[in-house]
Design a protein around this motif. Structure first.
Motif, PDB file in Angstrom:
ATOM      1  N   ASN A  42      -1.408  10.177 -29.554  1.00 17.97           N
ATOM      2  CA  ASN A  42      -2.693   9.488 -29.515  1.00 17.97           C
ATOM      3  C   ASN A  42      -2.566   8.216 -30.359  1.00 17.97           C
ATOM      4  O   ASN A  42      -2.609   8.286 -31.578  1.00 17.97           O
ATOM      5  CB  ASN A  42      -3.792  10.390 -30.058  1.00 17.97           C
ATOM      6  CG  ASN A  42      -5.116   9.675 -30.151  1.00 17.97           C
ATOM      7  OD1 ASN A  42      -5.300   8.590 -29.616  1.00 17.97           O
ATOM      8  ND2 ASN A  42      -6.063  10.297 -30.832  1.00 17.97           N
ATOM      9  N   LYS A  54     -10.794   4.049 -27.958  1.00 28.72           N
ATOM     10  CA  LYS A  54      -9.386   3.742 -27.662  1.00 28.72           C
ATOM     11  C   LYS A  54      -8.666   4.967 -27.092  1.00 28.72           C
ATOM     12  O   LYS A  54      -7.814   4.850 -26.218  1.00 28.72           O
ATOM     13  CB  LYS A  54      -8.683   3.228 -28.913  1.00 28.72           C
ATOM     14  CG  LYS A  54      -9.157   1.829 -29.301  1.00 28.72           C
ATOM     15  CD  LYS A  54      -8.392   1.298 -30.494  1.00 28.72           C
ATOM     16  CE  LYS A  54      -8.796  -0.142 -30.781  1.00 28.72           C
ATOM     17  NZ  LYS A  54      -9.894  -0.285 -31.681  1.00 28.72           N
ATOM     18  N   GLN A  57      -9.349   5.297 -23.415  1.00 31.47           N
ATOM     19  CA  GLN A  57      -8.529   4.388 -22.605  1.00 31.47           C
ATOM     20  C   GLN A  57      -7.144   4.986 -22.366  1.00 31.47           C
ATOM     21  O   GLN A  57      -6.606   4.915 -21.264  1.00 31.47           O
ATOM     22  CB  GLN A  57      -8.406   3.025 -23.274  1.00 31.47           C
ATOM     23  CG  GLN A  57      -7.753   1.984 -22.394  1.00 31.47           C
ATOM     24  CD  GLN A  57      -8.525   1.747 -21.104  1.00 31.47           C
ATOM     25  OE1 GLN A  57      -9.699   1.434 -21.131  1.00 31.47           O
ATOM     26  NE2 GLN A  57      -7.867   1.932 -19.973  1.00 31.47           N
ATOM     27  N   THR A  58      -6.578   5.616 -23.396  1.00 33.74           N
ATOM     28  CA  THR A  58      -5.254   6.228 -23.280  1.00 33.74           C
ATOM     29  C   THR A  58      -5.237   7.320 -22.219  1.00 33.74           C
ATOM     30  O   THR A  58      -4.343   7.354 -21.366  1.00 33.74           O
ATOM     31  CB  THR A  58      -4.811   6.814 -24.642  1.00 33.74           C
ATOM     32  OG1 THR A  58      -4.729   5.750 -25.586  1.00 33.74           O
ATOM     33  CG2 THR A  58      -3.471   7.521 -24.541  1.00 33.74           C
ATOM     34  N   ALA A  60      -7.520   7.824 -19.847  1.00 34.90           N
ATOM     35  CA  ALA A  60      -7.918   7.272 -18.542  1.00 34.90           C
ATOM     36  C   ALA A  60      -6.701   6.670 -17.846  1.00 34.90           C
ATOM     37  O   ALA A  60      -6.502   6.862 -16.644  1.00 34.90           O
ATOM     38  CB  ALA A  60      -9.027   6.238 -18.714  1.00 34.90           C
ATOM     39  N   ASP A  61      -5.864   5.970 -18.616  1.00 34.20           N
ATOM     40  CA  ASP A  61      -4.644   5.381 -18.062  1.00 34.20           C
ATOM     41  C   ASP A  61      -3.687   6.453 -17.550  1.00 34.20           C
ATOM     42  O   ASP A  61      -2.860   6.186 -16.679  1.00 34.20           O
ATOM     43  CB  ASP A  61      -3.929   4.528 -19.111  1.00 34.20           C
ATOM     44  CG  ASP A  61      -4.691   3.243 -19.445  1.00 34.20           C
ATOM     45  OD1 ASP A  61      -5.641   2.884 -18.702  1.00 34.20           O
ATOM     46  OD2 ASP A  61      -4.349   2.612 -20.459  1.00 34.20           O
ATOM     47  N   ALA A  62      -3.780   7.671 -18.095  1.00 33.05           N
ATOM     48  CA  ALA A  62      -2.920   8.775 -17.685  1.00 33.05           C
ATOM     49  C   ALA A  62      -3.469   9.520 -16.464  1.00 33.05           C
ATOM     50  O   ALA A  62      -2.861  10.473 -15.991  1.00 33.05           O
ATOM     51  CB  ALA A  62      -2.732   9.750 -18.846  1.00 33.05           C
ATOM     52  N   GLY A  63      -4.642   9.108 -15.967  1.00 28.64           N
ATOM     53  CA  GLY A  63      -5.195   9.722 -14.761  1.00 28.64           C
ATOM     54  C   GLY A  63      -5.952  11.011 -14.991  1.00 28.64           C
ATOM     55  O   GLY A  63      -6.095  11.830 -14.088  1.00 28.64           O
ATOM     56  N   ALA A  83     -15.748   5.899 -17.907  1.00 30.41           N
ATOM     57  CA  ALA A  83     -14.433   6.029 -17.266  1.00 30.41           C
ATOM     58  C   ALA A  83     -14.428   7.083 -16.159  1.00 30.41           C
ATOM     59  O   ALA A  83     -13.405   7.299 -15.514  1.00 30.41           O
ATOM     60  CB  ALA A  83     -13.379   6.372 -18.315  1.00 30.41           C
TER      61      ALA A  83
END
Length: 119
Positions: A42, A54, A57-58, A60-63, A83
């Motif tokens: 993280n 933040k 976002q991490t 969300a970027d991982a799906g 998100a």
């Protein structure tokens, strides 16, 4: 479906739950179709403020489509909602229990009003 669970270690299904979403050391990314688990650090945990946002976002970027967490702050709840990620409350101790409770439909969704966060 992929879920994220904040954890304090990378001990597979025995991983200890993290105390907080934004400040957890790792996230366990769990693919429920085949029960595969991948651990990611993280990067938000050391932030002075805004760690929850933040961290969202991490993942969300991982799906990730849902998170299973012991507690969330109101900003993180809103960021997750924005998100399209649903947050579920789990107060147990191990990753395996979080996965089982989620799959059994035993967990309640967080709401901004009952965020479990002390102000």
């Amino acid at each position: 479906m992929k879920i994220a669970v904040p954890v304090a270690s990378q001990d597979g299904l025995n991983a200890s739950m993290g105390d907080s979403f934004g400040r957890s050391t790792y996230f366990a990314l769990v693919e429920l179709d085949d029960k595969s688990v991948k651990f990611i650090e993280n990067p938000a945990r050391q932030e002075g403020s805004g760690a929850g946002i933040k961290a969202v976002q991490t993942i969300a970027d991982a799906g990730v489509e849902a998170v299973v967490v012991p507690r969330l702050g109101p900003k993180a709840i809103q960021a997750l909602k924005d998100a399209g990620i649903t947050a579920f409350e789990f107060t147990g101790e191990r990753l395996e229990g979080a996965i089982e409770a989620f799959q059994a439909g035993e967990l309640s969704e967080f709401s901004p009003e009952g965020c479990g966060h002390s102000h």
